[in-house]
Design a protein around this motif. Sequence first.
Motif, PDB file in Angstrom:
ATOM      1  N   THR A  50      -2.795  -3.770   5.813  1.00 26.49           N
ATOM      2  CA  THR A  50      -2.781  -5.164   5.386  1.00 26.49           C
ATOM      3  C   THR A  50      -2.061  -5.984   6.453  1.00 26.49           C
ATOM      4  N   PHE A  51      -2.577  -7.169   6.758  1.00 28.24           N
ATOM      5  CA  PHE A  51      -1.875  -8.044   7.694  1.00 28.24           C
ATOM      6  C   PHE A  51      -1.875  -9.485   7.212  1.00 28.24           C
ATOM      7  N   VAL A  52      -0.888 -10.222   7.665  1.00 27.87           N
ATOM      8  CA  VAL A  52      -0.887 -11.681   7.580  1.00 27.87           C
ATOM      9  C   VAL A  52      -0.380 -12.201   8.918  1.00 27.87           C
ATOM     10  N   LEU A  61       2.604  -6.629   9.296  1.00 27.72           N
ATOM     11  CA  LEU A  61       1.784  -5.510   8.841  1.00 27.72           C
ATOM     12  C   LEU A  61       2.461  -4.775   7.703  1.00 27.72           C
ATOM     13  N   ALA A  62       1.639  -4.204   6.820  1.00 29.98           N
ATOM     14  CA  ALA A  62       2.123  -3.364   5.728  1.00 29.98           C
ATOM     15  C   ALA A  62       1.019  -2.365   5.392  1.00 29.98           C
ATOM     16  N   PRO A  63       1.375  -1.260   4.716  1.00 28.79           N
ATOM     17  CA  PRO A  63       0.338  -0.315   4.299  1.00 28.79           C
ATOM     18  C   PRO A  63      -0.756  -1.019   3.489  1.00 28.79           C
ATOM     19  N   ARG A  64      -1.950  -0.494   3.546  1.00 32.38           N
ATOM     20  CA  ARG A  64      -3.141  -1.134   2.977  1.00 32.38           C
ATOM     21  C   ARG A  64      -2.999  -1.559   1.519  1.00 32.38           C
ATOM     22  N   ARG A  65      -2.390  -0.806   0.710  1.00 34.51           N
ATOM     23  CA  ARG A  65      -2.332  -1.136  -0.710  1.00 34.51           C
ATOM     24  C   ARG A  65      -1.255  -2.175  -1.048  1.00 34.51           C
ATOM     25  N   SER A  66      -0.680  -2.776  -0.023  1.00 36.59           N
ATOM     26  CA  SER A  66       0.302  -3.841  -0.220  1.00 36.59           C
ATOM     27  C   SER A  66      -0.426  -5.152  -0.497  1.00 36.59           C
ATOM     28  N   GLU A  67       0.156  -5.965  -1.341  1.00 35.41           N
ATOM     29  CA  GLU A  67      -0.420  -7.280  -1.617  1.00 35.41           C
ATOM     30  C   GLU A  67      -0.079  -8.234  -0.478  1.00 35.41           C
ATOM     31  N   GLN A  75       4.896 -16.964   0.821  1.00 38.24           N
ATOM     32  CA  GLN A  75       4.637 -18.188   1.586  1.00 38.24           C
ATOM     33  C   GLN A  75       3.161 -18.352   1.946  1.00 38.24           C
ATOM     34  N   ASP A  76       2.791 -19.566   2.365  1.00 39.88           N
ATOM     35  CA  ASP A  76       1.478 -19.814   2.938  1.00 39.88           C
ATOM     36  C   ASP A  76       1.356 -18.998   4.230  1.00 39.88           C
ATOM     37  N   VAL A  77       0.135 -18.800   4.697  1.00 38.22           N
ATOM     38  CA  VAL A  77      -0.114 -18.047   5.940  1.00 38.22           C
ATOM     39  C   VAL A  77      -1.125 -18.800   6.802  1.00 38.22           C
ATOM     40  N   LEU A  78      -1.210 -18.369   8.067  1.00 38.92           N
ATOM     41  CA  LEU A  78      -2.238 -18.887   8.964  1.00 38.92           C
ATOM     42  C   LEU A  78      -3.495 -18.033   8.904  1.00 38.92           C
ATOM     43  N   ALA A  79      -3.339 -16.765   8.478  1.00 36.21           N
ATOM     44  CA  ALA A  79      -4.467 -15.833   8.356  1.00 36.21           C
ATOM     45  C   ALA A  79      -4.012 -14.635   7.538  1.00 36.21           C
ATOM     46  N   ALA A  80      -4.973 -13.906   6.987  1.00 32.97           N
ATOM     47  CA  ALA A  80      -4.685 -12.694   6.220  1.00 32.97           C
ATOM     48  C   ALA A  80      -5.928 -11.827   6.222  1.00 32.97           C
ATOM     49  N   GLY A  81      -5.718 -10.517   6.079  1.00 29.97           N
ATOM     50  CA  GLY A  81      -6.849  -9.602   6.030  1.00 29.97           C
ATOM     51  C   GLY A  81      -6.417  -8.168   6.197  1.00 29.97           C
ATOM     52  N   GLU A  82      -7.306  -7.380   6.791  1.00 30.56           N
ATOM     53  CA  GLU A  82      -7.042  -5.966   7.047  1.00 30.56           C
ATOM     54  C   GLU A  82      -7.350  -5.673   8.512  1.00 30.56           C
ATOM     55  N   MET A  83      -6.580  -4.731   9.073  1.00 23.96           N
ATOM     56  CA  MET A  83      -6.684  -4.409  10.489  1.00 23.96           C
ATOM     57  C   MET A  83      -6.560  -2.899  10.660  1.00 23.96           C
ATOM     58  N   ALA A  84      -7.391  -2.338  11.527  1.00 24.73           N
ATOM     59  CA  ALA A  84      -7.315  -0.905  11.838  1.00 24.73           C
ATOM     60  C   ALA A  84      -6.987  -0.745  13.314  1.00 24.73           C
ATOM     61  N   TRP A 111      -9.589 -17.066  12.762  1.00 25.51           N
ATOM     62  CA  TRP A 111      -9.559 -16.097  13.862  1.00 25.51           C
ATOM     63  C   TRP A 111      -8.628 -16.500  15.014  1.00 25.51           C
ATOM     64  N   PRO A 112      -8.622 -17.751  15.489  1.00 20.87           N
ATOM     65  CA  PRO A 112      -7.730 -18.079  16.606  1.00 20.87           C
ATOM     66  C   PRO A 112      -6.259 -17.742  16.327  1.00 20.87           C
ATOM     67  N   ALA A 113      -5.793 -17.904  15.105  1.00 18.38           N
ATOM     68  CA  ALA A 113      -4.409 -17.548  14.763  1.00 18.38           C
ATOM     69  C   ALA A 113      -4.208 -16.043  14.857  1.00 18.38           C
ATOM     70  N   VAL A 114      -5.221 -15.269  14.438  1.00 12.73           N
ATOM     71  CA  VAL A 114      -5.149 -13.806  14.520  1.00 12.73           C
ATOM     72  C   VAL A 114      -5.124 -13.373  15.980  1.00 12.73           C
ATOM     73  N   ALA A 115      -6.045 -13.918  16.773  1.00 15.26           N
ATOM     74  CA  ALA A 115      -6.117 -13.555  18.194  1.00 15.26           C
ATOM     75  C   ALA A 115      -4.816 -13.884  18.910  1.00 15.26           C
ATOM     76  N   LYS A 116      -4.252 -15.047  18.636  1.00 16.84           N
ATOM     77  CA  LYS A 116      -3.003 -15.447  19.284  1.00 16.84           C
ATOM     78  C   LYS A 116      -1.860 -14.499  18.907  1.00 16.84           C
TER      79      LYS A 116
END
Length: 170
Positions: A50-52, A61-67, A75-84, A111-116
Amino acid sequence: MVQTRRYPYVGPAEFRDRVIAVDAVAVDSVASLDEWLAGRDRGDLAEPVTFVVALDGVLRLAPRRSEHIALAGGQDVLAAGEMAFAAAGIGWRVAEVTNQSTGYCPDPDCWPAVAKAIDRVGIPHPGGFTDRVIFRRCPSCGERNIVRDDDFTCALCGSALPSQWNLTSD
């Protein structure tokens, strides 16, 4: 200058109301990523994490089953999702990344926030989401939807979904 969107939490209130600490790390260097990944069980590394991207632009980053809401500290985020991650020589690379977060429902335009954030760490990445998820809230029934195959129809009530991102906090 492009304005970066802040994504509020739009998921179930019970998750927001009971944010608990997770085994997380703020990753701002290769060393912090290496250390955190070294502490993972092999089974944990076989699936995405899991990522934000926090409001300060730092990848968390946190283990996948984390909220996601717990990882973001509520808090609010710029992006969220999953990453391998996958091994790349003596280091790591991002092998897959998606905006799959039903708590924040970010648009692929994050995506630009993730890439940065990944570039700040200094590891290679695919240059875009390897799986893009389109989220929309139904204006008729209020349900959060994942748009599949460009079918902008609410899965619950059958109403038309808007073409533009429309999820805001309740």
